[in-house]
Design an enzyme around this catalytic site. Structure first.
Site, PDB file in Angstrom:
ATOM      1  CG  HIS A   1      -5.249   0.723  -4.667  1.00 40.15           C
ATOM      2  ND1 HIS A   1      -5.042   0.251  -3.392  1.00 40.15           N
ATOM      3  CD2 HIS A   1      -6.450   0.207  -5.064  1.00 40.15           C
ATOM      4  CE1 HIS A   1      -6.062  -0.499  -3.017  1.00 40.15           C
ATOM      5  NE2 HIS A   1      -6.932  -0.540  -4.017  1.00 40.15           N
TER       6      HIS A   1
ATOM      7  CG  HIS B   1      -6.783  -8.293   1.366  1.00 43.89           C
ATOM      8  ND1 HIS B   1      -6.877  -8.737   0.069  1.00 43.89           N
ATOM      9  CD2 HIS B   1      -6.547  -6.959   1.285  1.00 43.89           C
ATOM     10  CE1 HIS B   1      -6.715  -7.729  -0.760  1.00 43.89           C
ATOM     11  NE2 HIS B   1      -6.510  -6.638  -0.040  1.00 43.89           N
TER      12      HIS B   1
ATOM     13  NE  ARG C   1      -3.349  -3.255  -1.725  1.00 46.94           N
ATOM     14  CZ  ARG C   1      -2.851  -4.031  -0.767  1.00 46.94           C
ATOM     15  NH1 ARG C   1      -1.537  -4.075  -0.563  1.00 46.94           N
ATOM     16  NH2 ARG C   1      -3.642  -4.738   0.010  1.00 46.94           N
TER      17      ARG C   1
ATOM     18  CE  LYS D   1      -7.591   0.971   3.212  1.00 44.41           C
ATOM     19  NZ  LYS D   1      -8.457   0.700   2.030  1.00 44.41           N
TER      20      LYS D   1
ATOM     21  CE1 TYR E   1      -6.583  -4.379  -3.550  1.00 41.05           C
ATOM     22  CE2 TYR E   1      -8.595  -5.052  -2.463  1.00 41.05           C
ATOM     23  CZ  TYR E   1      -7.556  -4.175  -2.586  1.00 41.05           C
ATOM     24  OH  TYR E   1      -7.470  -3.087  -1.752  1.00 41.05           O
TER      25      TYR E   1
ATOM     26  NE  ARG F   1      -4.034  -1.826   2.394  1.00 41.73           N
ATOM     27  CZ  ARG F   1      -4.028  -3.013   2.992  1.00 41.73           C
ATOM     28  NH1 ARG F   1      -2.956  -3.394   3.675  1.00 41.73           N
ATOM     29  NH2 ARG F   1      -5.082  -3.801   2.931  1.00 41.73           N
TER      30      ARG F   1
END
Length: 443
Positions: A256, A283, A259, A183, A292, A156
């Site tokens: 991003h 995740h 990813r 996150k 994703y 990230r």
């Protein structure tokens, strides 16, 4: 007095949120207050929320933005109900208020665009080294290293900016990503791959030259170039570089999107290890990882083809060579063989017959079949029929069998689809020599 704003601040205070996450909660609450203004909190029920949703969507708010408001406010209200901060209800008014947004365009970057971007950055590195002049993106070696970091690891952007000099363990070839930057609030490790190693080694070497301390920000372009004067590198500097990269390549490239690209590429591998992909992207659940991964239609085509092979479906498919006109046999089925009763098997069949059409004939029209037939096959059938009837003269007493032959031939031609002409009655002169004639109908 309890207000939506006080509920939001209580939730943020009770949770270890990143500043970016807290900002989204406050923005959602401000959107709610803009609509409800001073409405008491006990009057914000499910129907009132649906009315708010209807109004903002009609005014042009995107469905994804609405879902952001709905999800965050549902979380705040749920926390308040669970902790007794609301006594008038136990029903969350934001429950089941999200909507289905339209499908997003692909967020992956195709391999050709990635390679062109890499080649351009590599060219800038060589340009700066040979000319000692500032390039369009400077220092080029630093931005190439950041590019490869995003490509190889899918890290990230916020996590990259928070990497410290001491987070790279060169001996074990691992990079520590601390939990407070994520996150999920979970720390994890990224392996250093062979392709990434030389770029990361350059970053570490340059950092040692300028005297980095263990806690210094590792990816800090301000420390590696005299053209920058900031203390730490921020998101704006990274996004500015990627805007230039996008303009140059003509394909949108962002950190991003690496990813999404990495997740999709990993699931194209033979092992298709979803748990490895989930761990690499850090995740919290597989459902997020699946979001994703883009659909691989080429792989889908291969799988469906293998299925048809296994079930024998392709055995029924007629193959056509697109480079040339298909032969007549691939368009028109072979003509049905016509067998007529031989009057005299001792007489050989003539190979070449004269034109038997006579001007004084009475024609009986037959409907032409709707599908086309090969004229060569029809001509052979006519010649064969005429040859059978032309073998020597017949006594008048034998006319009845010839009439039967005519009827049999007519039915055969119609049933086989070759009767594309008109059948003529024999004239009296033809009957005397035992000839039956056919003529093609005019188009």
């Amino acid at each position: 007095m309890t207000t939506p704003l006080t509920l939001t601040e209580e939730y943020i205070f009770a949770h270890d949120l990143r500043e970016a996450s807290a900002k989204i909660y406050r923005a959602s609450t401000k959107a709610l207050l803009k609509h409800f203004r001073t409405t008491p909190i006990d009057q914000i029920d499910h129907r009132a929320v649906l009315t708010w949703r209807k109004r903002v969507l009609e005014n042009g708010l995107s469905k994804r933005s609405w879902n952001t408001y709905s999800n965050h406010l549902r979380t705040v209200w749920g926390y308040a109900i669970e902790n007794g901060m609301m006594t008038h209800t136990t029903i969350n008014p934001f429950k089941k208020t999200s909507v289905i947004p339209p499908k997003r365009a692909s967020k992956t970057i195709n391999g050709d665009a990635i390679q062109r971007a890499r080649n351009w950055l590599t060219g800038l590195v060589g340009q700066e080294r040979s000319t000692h002049e500032r390039s369009q993106i400077t220092p080029a070696w630093f931005w190439l290293a950041a590019f490869e970091m995003f490509y190889y690891t899918g890290i990230r952007l916020n996590a990259l900016l928070c990497l410290r000099f001491k987070d790279v363990d060169w001996d074990s070839q691992m990079i520590l990503v601390r939990g407070e930057t994520e996150k999920t609030h979970r720390e994890f490790f990224l392996p250093i791959m062979d392709g990434l190693a030389p770029h990361l080694c350059r970053i570490l070497g340059e950092a040692e030259k300028v005297g980095f301390s263990p806690d210094d920000q590792l990816f800090n372009v301000n420390r590696f170039s005299r053209h920058y004067h900031g203390k730490e590198m921020n998101i704006d500097q990274v996004e500015s570089m990627y805007r230039k990269l996008t303009d140059k390549i003509g394909v949108r490239i962002t950190p991003h999107r690496f990813r999404h690209t990495l997740a999709t590429d990993l699931m194209k591998q033979p092992e298709r290890n979803i748990h490895l992909t989930k761990s690499l992207l850090n995740h919290s659940n597989i459902a997020t990882t699946m979001n994703y991964i883009e659909v691989d239609y080429d792989h889908m085509r291969v799988v469906l083809h293998e299925r048809s092979l296994a079930q024998g479906a392709l055995n029924q498919v007629r193959r056509v060579d697109p480079s040339r006109t298909p032969p007549a046999s691939s368009v028109t089925p072979p003509p049905t063989q016509i067998r007529l009763p031989s009057r005299d098997s001792a007489h050989p069949e003539p190979k070449n017959l004269p034109n038997l059409q006579q001007p004084d004939t009475t024609e009986v029209g037959l409907d032409r079949p709707s599908r086309s037939t090969g004229t060569g096959a029809l001509q052979k059938a006519l010649e064969l029929a005429s040859a059978q009837l032309h073998r020597g003269s017949m006594p008048p007493a034998m006319e009845s069998p010839a009439d039967q032959i005519e009827q049999s031939l007519l039915l055969t031609l119609i049933s086989s689809g070759l009767g594309a002409g008109t059948f003529r009655k024999r004239t009296s002169s033809e009957r005397s020599i035992g000839i039956t004639s056919f003529s093609r109908a005019s188009p």
